[in-house]
Design a protein around this motif. Structure first.
Motif, PDB file in Angstrom:
ATOM      1  N   SER A 242       0.832  -1.190   0.000  1.00  0.00           N
ATOM      2  CA  SER A 242       0.000   0.000   0.000  1.00  0.00           C
ATOM      3  C   SER A 242       0.874   1.250   0.000  1.00  0.00           C
ATOM      4  CB  SER A 242      -0.915  -0.033   1.231  1.00  0.00           C
ATOM      5  OG  SER A 242      -1.717   1.113   1.273  1.00  0.00           O
ATOM      6  N   ALA A 243       1.896   1.245   0.847  1.00  0.00           N
ATOM      7  CA  ALA A 243       2.783   2.419   0.926  1.00  0.00           C
ATOM      8  C   ALA A 243       3.599   2.561  -0.346  1.00  0.00           C
ATOM      9  CB  ALA A 243       3.695   2.290   2.138  1.00  0.00           C
ATOM     10  N   ARG A 244       4.075   1.466  -0.879  1.00  0.00           N
ATOM     11  CA  ARG A 244       4.947   1.522  -2.051  1.00  0.00           C
ATOM     12  C   ARG A 244       4.181   1.965  -3.291  1.00  0.00           C
ATOM     13  NH1 ARG A 244       7.611   2.614  -5.357  1.00  0.00           N
ATOM     14  NH2 ARG A 244       9.603   1.826  -6.146  1.00  0.00           N
ATOM     15  N   LEU A 245       2.934   1.528  -3.411  1.00  0.00           N
ATOM     16  CA  LEU A 245       2.171   1.876  -4.591  1.00  0.00           C
ATOM     17  C   LEU A 245       1.794   3.347  -4.607  1.00  0.00           C
ATOM     18  CD1 LEU A 245      -0.127  -1.269  -5.020  1.00  0.00           C
ATOM     19  CD2 LEU A 245       1.872  -0.618  -6.366  1.00  0.00           C
ATOM     20  N   THR A 246       1.781   3.952  -3.432  1.00  0.00           N
ATOM     21  CA  THR A 246       1.540   5.394  -3.371  1.00  0.00           C
ATOM     22  C   THR A 246       2.854   6.142  -3.216  1.00  0.00           C
ATOM     23  OG1 THR A 246       1.139   5.169  -1.002  1.00  0.00           O
ATOM     24  CG2 THR A 246      -0.788   5.222  -2.447  1.00  0.00           C
ATOM     25  N   ARG A 247       3.931   5.405  -3.371  1.00  0.00           N
ATOM     26  CA  ARG A 247       5.281   5.975  -3.308  1.00  0.00           C
ATOM     27  C   ARG A 247       5.577   6.662  -1.976  1.00  0.00           C
ATOM     28  NH1 ARG A 247       3.749   6.753  -8.528  1.00  0.00           N
ATOM     29  NH2 ARG A 247       5.084   5.747 -10.077  1.00  0.00           N
ATOM     30  N   LEU A 248       4.896   6.247  -0.945  1.00  0.00           N
ATOM     31  CA  LEU A 248       5.108   6.859   0.355  1.00  0.00           C
ATOM     32  C   LEU A 248       6.260   6.198   1.112  1.00  0.00           C
ATOM     33  CD1 LEU A 248       1.507   7.525   1.667  1.00  0.00           C
ATOM     34  CD2 LEU A 248       3.145   9.134   0.697  1.00  0.00           C
ATOM     35  N   THR A 249       6.884   5.195   0.536  1.00  0.00           N
ATOM     36  CA  THR A 249       7.956   4.527   1.261  1.00  0.00           C
ATOM     37  C   THR A 249       9.027   4.080   0.297  1.00  0.00           C
ATOM     38  OG1 THR A 249       8.549   2.730   2.775  1.00  0.00           O
ATOM     39  CG2 THR A 249       6.967   2.211   1.063  1.00  0.00           C
ATOM     40  N   HIS A 250      10.242   4.061   0.814  1.00  0.00           N
ATOM     41  CA  HIS A 250      11.301   3.361   0.112  1.00  0.00           C
ATOM     42  C   HIS A 250      11.930   2.362   1.066  1.00  0.00           C
ATOM     43  CE1 HIS A 250      11.162   5.622  -3.594  1.00  0.00           C
ATOM     44  NE2 HIS A 250      10.934   6.708  -2.857  1.00  0.00           N
ATOM     45  N   GLU A 251      11.107   1.954   2.026  1.00  0.00           N
ATOM     46  CA  GLU A 251      11.571   0.939   2.979  1.00  0.00           C
ATOM     47  C   GLU A 251      11.723  -0.380   2.235  1.00  0.00           C
ATOM     48  OE1 GLU A 251      12.192   3.119   6.052  1.00  0.00           O
ATOM     49  OE2 GLU A 251      12.062   0.966   6.440  1.00  0.00           O
TER      50      GLU A 251
ATOM     51  N   THR B 135      -5.073  -4.112  -3.119  1.00  0.00           N
ATOM     52  CA  THR B 135      -4.383  -2.907  -2.672  1.00  0.00           C
ATOM     53  C   THR B 135      -4.394  -1.870  -3.778  1.00  0.00           C
ATOM     54  OG1 THR B 135      -2.947  -4.293  -1.323  1.00  0.00           O
ATOM     55  CG2 THR B 135      -2.226  -2.033  -1.705  1.00  0.00           C
ATOM     56  N   PHE B 136      -4.081  -2.285  -4.957  1.00  0.00           N
ATOM     57  CA  PHE B 136      -4.079  -1.367  -6.102  1.00  0.00           C
ATOM     58  C   PHE B 136      -5.471  -0.820  -6.342  1.00  0.00           C
ATOM     59  CE2 PHE B 136      -2.205   0.243  -9.947  1.00  0.00           C
ATOM     60  CZ  PHE B 136      -3.232   0.278 -10.868  1.00  0.00           C
ATOM     61  N   GLY B 137      -6.466  -1.696  -6.304  1.00  0.00           N
ATOM     62  CA  GLY B 137      -7.820  -1.271  -6.595  1.00  0.00           C
ATOM     63  C   GLY B 137      -8.365  -0.283  -5.575  1.00  0.00           C
ATOM     64  N   SER B 138      -7.876  -0.387  -4.356  1.00  0.00           N
ATOM     65  CA  SER B 138      -8.398   0.495  -3.305  1.00  0.00           C
ATOM     66  C   SER B 138      -7.850   1.907  -3.431  1.00  0.00           C
ATOM     67  CB  SER B 138      -8.051  -0.069  -1.918  1.00  0.00           C
ATOM     68  OG  SER B 138      -6.649  -0.003  -1.726  1.00  0.00           O
ATOM     69  N   MET B 139      -6.840   2.119  -4.251  1.00  0.00           N
ATOM     70  CA  MET B 139      -6.251   3.457  -4.319  1.00  0.00           C
ATOM     71  C   MET B 139      -6.275   4.052  -5.717  1.00  0.00           C
ATOM     72  SD  MET B 139      -2.263   2.335  -3.699  1.00  0.00           S
ATOM     73  CE  MET B 139      -2.677   1.968  -2.034  1.00  0.00           C
ATOM     74  N   THR B 140      -6.816   3.297  -6.657  1.00  0.00           N
ATOM     75  CA  THR B 140      -6.835   3.852  -8.003  1.00  0.00           C
ATOM     76  C   THR B 140      -8.127   4.632  -8.222  1.00  0.00           C
ATOM     77  OG1 THR B 140      -6.498   3.301 -10.331  1.00  0.00           O
ATOM     78  CG2 THR B 140      -7.952   1.900  -9.108  1.00  0.00           C
ATOM     79  N   GLY B 141      -8.188   5.351  -9.311  1.00  0.00           N
ATOM     80  CA  GLY B 141      -9.391   6.083  -9.649  1.00  0.00           C
ATOM     81  C   GLY B 141     -10.445   5.158 -10.241  1.00  0.00           C
ATOM     82  N   GLN B 142     -11.494   5.770 -10.750  1.00  0.00           N
ATOM     83  CA  GLN B 142     -12.581   4.954 -11.309  1.00  0.00           C
ATOM     84  C   GLN B 142     -12.110   4.086 -12.462  1.00  0.00           C
ATOM     85  OE1 GLN B 142     -15.878   7.399 -12.438  1.00  0.00           O
ATOM     86  NE2 GLN B 142     -16.865   7.151 -10.455  1.00  0.00           N
ATOM     87  N   VAL B 143     -11.189   4.632 -13.213  1.00  0.00           N
ATOM     88  CA  VAL B 143     -10.619   3.868 -14.311  1.00  0.00           C
ATOM     89  C   VAL B 143      -9.125   3.741 -14.084  1.00  0.00           C
ATOM     90  CG1 VAL B 143     -10.141   3.825 -16.797  1.00  0.00           C
ATOM     91  CG2 VAL B 143     -12.363   4.632 -15.956  1.00  0.00           C
ATOM     92  N   TRP B 144      -8.624   2.567 -14.145  1.00  0.00           N
ATOM     93  CA  TRP B 144      -7.177   2.390 -14.012  1.00  0.00           C
ATOM     94  C   TRP B 144      -6.558   2.171 -15.384  1.00  0.00           C
ATOM     95  CZ3 TRP B 144      -5.468  -2.313 -15.815  1.00  0.00           C
ATOM     96  CH2 TRP B 144      -6.407  -3.343 -15.866  1.00  0.00           C
ATOM     97  N   ARG B 145      -5.369   2.697 -15.514  1.00  0.00           N
ATOM     98  CA  ARG B 145      -4.643   2.551 -16.776  1.00  0.00           C
ATOM     99  C   ARG B 145      -3.216   2.171 -16.474  1.00  0.00           C
ATOM    100  NH1 ARG B 145      -7.851   6.775 -18.057  1.00  0.00           N
ATOM    101  NH2 ARG B 145      -9.291   6.395 -19.788  1.00  0.00           N
TER     102      ARG B 145
END
Lengths: 492, 306
Positions: B166-175, B288-298
């Motif tokens: 979740s953190a990595r997909l939003t680029r909030l971490t480089h842990e 995880t991806f689906g919970s943070m993407t917009g209505q349409v994912w590309r």
């Protein structure tokens, strides 16, 4: 006090299903409170530790090691558990009985495992075969019934049901088929090609498919119909369905039909049907020729070899060697066959030459064994009277040893004719077995002429089998018909 | 003449194995396949039932396979790999005309709503079908943790992986990615590894190449001591976006909300729990991806070729 015992197996790789089953089997043993079988990764050792089954030995395992871990009531239980674990883990994994993976026990279970299956091969006692075949048809499967002893009425009902469903019933007593390049039951490894075969004869299909393959062409499909399909009662249901399938199949360009002579009315219908096809047909009826005129696209073949020659467009290689003559008193031919059709064909060839023939499965014009003295005796060793409680001679060639010894000791026998049938389901080395059975024969007494039904791609490798027989002094013929003709020339 | 069984199709990593090695040894022999190893690389040669995958080389000529299988040498025997063929014992396999299997292309876009509905459908299916063994049920199909020791250990580790994703997909971490699932569970490819394979492939499916690379970097560093060499090879392939055809098709079915039941049936047949565990890993990432993407994912798709 409970005992923890671990054993480490290095370099032992079993698939996960096998490991799971083994672990469950160990856990179910008396005196075993807990058991685990896992690779010795740090994470798994933690699990085993948490489960209370890891000891010092197990703690030393590496990630590539298998840890067998038990917690047991006493030392005896530990020893028994480890013994059983070793037995389960060291079972052969390439046996014909199958690997340690779960095998379905019902047709339904099998279909669930393999939902795209479109064929069921049934080999259960005849009483149960029809019920299983019907289950297969109702699940949309074509069916091959290897079983015999199926009542005629049930065969008819089953085939009619299959016809209504647009499905195929091969059999009963269908021992040979090649579907989509896959040999089924007793069949040979032949290349895919453009020749289709429809046959009421197992070894007939085998010999024709092998002769065609050895001649450079291939087989699209070989569909077995069962021996009674062309009787008046059954009316050729499977034969007609097979013809339709091969007619529609774009990969099939020439169709061979192999059978004993069909019922007259059925024969007329078959000829009418094949005459409508745009494809060439070769009709091989062992022992007779149809009364009616043949359609223009149909060619008749009186023997299996002639059928192959019709497809290949050339004669098979003739025997070129010298033919020794037997002693003057020894004028009889003794045929000892694994294949029933090959036995029938030999009888027909000898009769055609005006000779008296007796057999345990006499063709029209031949007599039963014992009916005549000084007749040429053709024995089908695969017939029920020889195989009750014993394996078929194609599976166990030693079944032929005693009749062969008897023939070789008979001073009236000048030539013995044999068939050696290779392929899937057959003995891994029938030629070797035959040579061992011959012992000190070395060309003394009766001559032996043999044909080898098989290809280079068969597990036994045809050329290797031929070489063994030739080295033993056996005369090798290109086909069963040729072997019979050679025997004839020897005794004339 | 010894028959040569033609390998009709192989995965990209199996082909690479043959290109990189001239000798190897038989690691394991099973009824329908055998594994060959050289320097930490693996190839699995077998009949069509093993399915298409990156490390698999398939002989779908039934006759050819049956003959070869009867003449395979024992574990440890040498394997010679040459131009156009592989020889071990009396068995020989031809590779001159082998075609390369590559995974089917991922969908490039879709609706978030469709993806989430598909994942919910899969959850319902998993309630009934997912095995009790393995760790699929930690991710799929159940709100409460099953009682097995494995699941108790796996639960917190799966949670940490989900948090990292979740953190990595939003680029909030480089842990560094947590990889304590590595080596966890039964089987030659432990359940935790299978889950990580599914996660890696799903990250690639969603175009998250950097995240997949980071996750695999952590896996690769830990793998020599943490898991089996065979499993490490599968993880390397997954890091490049390659896994079994069955898993690929199931993920595509989820992204396009086709009926997944028939694909899941095939995935479920992989190993004892491997298929389900891998699917669980893919679902973890997709949710995880689906919970943070917009209505349409590309997805902007980099080309992958081997």
């Amino acid at each position: 006090m409970l005992i923890i015992r671990n054993e480490i197996r290095k370099g032992l790789y079993l698939d996960s299903v096998a490991l799971m089953r083994a672990a469950r089997a160990i856990a179910a043993l008396p005196g075993v409170e807990e058991a685990g079988m896992m690779m010795g990764t740090p994470a798994n050792k933690e699990i085993l530790r948490e489960a209370g089954v890891l000891d010092e030995a197990g703690a030393q395992a590496g990630p590539g090691d298998l840890v067998i871990a038990v917690r047991v009531r006493d030392a005896d239980a530990a020893a028994a558990a480890m013994t059983e674990a070793r037995r389960l883990l060291d079972q052969p994994r390439r046996s014909e009985a199958g690997d340690a993976s779960w095998q379905p026990r019902t047709l339904r279970g099998a279909v669930e495992q393999m939902p795209d299956a479109n064929l069921a091969l049934i080999s259960v006692p005849g009483d149960f075969a029809v019920a299983e075949a019907r289950k297969g048809l109702r699940r949309g499967l074509n069916v091959m019934i290897f079983s015999d002893n199926v009542p005629l009425g049930q065969e008819i009902a089953l085939k009619r049901e299959a016809r209504d469903l647009g499905l195929l019933v091969m059999g009963p007593d269908c021992g040979t088929a090649i579907i989509g390049g896959v040999p089924l039951a007793f069949a040979n490894s032949v290349p895919r090609g453009d020749v289709g075969i429809v046959g009421a004869s197992g070894t007939g299909i085998q010999e024709v498919s092998c002769l065609i393959a050895n001649g450079g062409r291939g087989i699209s499909h070989a569909i077995g119909t069962g021996g009674r399909d062309l009787t008046q009662e059954v009316g050729g249901i499977t034969t007609f369905a097979a013809i339709d399938l091969l007619d529609k199949d774009p990969a099939t360009r020439h169709i061979v039909l192999i059978s004993k002579p069909p019922a007259r009315e059925v024969a007329k219908q078959v000829l009418a049907r094949v005459g409508k096809s745009a494809k060439p047909f070769t009709l091989c009826l062992i022992g007779s020729r149809p009364d009616a005129a043949l359609p223009a696209n149909v060619r008749f073949a009186g023997t299996l070899a002639e059928a192959a020659e019709a497809v290949l467009g050339r004669k098979l290689a003739a025997y070129q060697g010298a033919l020794p003559k037997p002693a003057s008193a020894a004028k009889l031919i003794r045929g000892l066959f694994c294949g029933g059709t090959l036995c029938s064909e030999a009888q027909m060839i000898l009769q055609r030459s005006g000779l008296d023939v007796v057999s345990n499965v006499p063709v029209p014009g031949a007599e039963r064994l014992g009916a005549k003295r000084n007749a040429h005796m053709m024995i089908d060793l695969g017939d029920d009277e020889f195989t009750r409680g014993r394996p078929h001679p194609m599976i166990e060639p030693a079944t032929r040893d005693a009749p062969l010894a008897e023939a070789l000791a008979d001073e009236t026998v000048g030539v013995v004719v044999l068939d050696v049938v290779l392929g899937w389901g057959s003995h891994p080395d029938p030629a070797g077995q035959l040579v061992r059975a011959l012992g000190n024969w070395a060309g003394t007494g009766p001559m032996i002429v043999a044909s080898v039904v098989g290809t280079e791609a068969d597990p036994q490798v045809r050329s290797s089998q031929v070489r063994k027989l030739a080295d033993a002094g056996i005369i090798l013929a290109a086909s069963n018909a040729s072997a019979t003709e050679i025997a004839l020339q020897c005794v004339r | 003449m010894r028959p040569v069984a033609p390998i009709s199709v192989w995965g990209a990593h199996a082909r690479r194995f043959a290109q990189c090695h001239v000798s190897a040894h038989v690691m394991a022999v099973f009824a329908r396949s055998f594994h060959v190893q050289a320097g930490g690389d693996f190839v699995c040669i077998g009949d069509a039932s093993i399915g298409k995958g990156p490390l698999n080389a398939i002989v779908d000529d039934g006759v050819g396979w049956a003959w070869a299988a009867r003449h395979l040498p024992a574990e440890g025997a040498e394997v010679r790999i040459g131009e156009g063929g592989i020889k071990c014992g009396r068995a020989a396999f031809a590779t001159a005309e082998t075609s390369i299997w590559r995974p089917p292309p991922w969908p490039r876009s879709g609706e978030r709503r469709v993806l989430m509905h598909a994942l919910d459908d899969l959850d319902r299916l998993a309630c009934e079908e997912a095995p009790v063994d393995g760790i699929a049920r930690v991710v799929l199909g159940s709100a409460s943790l099953p009682a097995s020791a494995l699941a108790r250990v796996a639960g917190p580790r799966v949670a940490r992986l989900r948090e990292w994703a979740s953190a990595r997909l939003t680029r909030l971490t480089h842990e560094p990615a947590p990889v304590d699932l590595l080596g966890l569970g039964p089987g030659l490819t432990p359940s935790g590894d299978d889950l990580l394979c599914g996660a890696l492939v799903a990250l690639r499916a969603m175009g998250q190449v950097d995240a997949a690379r980071d996750l695999h970097a952590a896996i690769a560093a830990a793998a020599p001591l943490a898991t089996t060499p065979l499993s490490a090879a599968f993880l390397r392939a997954a890091a490049e976006g390659h896994s079994s055809e069955a898993l690929h098709r199931t993920i595509i079915a989820l992204l396009e909300h086709q009926s997944v039941a028939r694909y899941v049936k095939v995935v479920a047949g992989i190993g004892h729990t491997s298929g389900w565990d891998a699917l669980a890993g893919a679902v973890l990432v997709l949710r995880t991806f689906g919970s943070m993407t917009g209505q349409v994912w590309r997805v902007a798709r980099p080309s992958i070729s081997l």
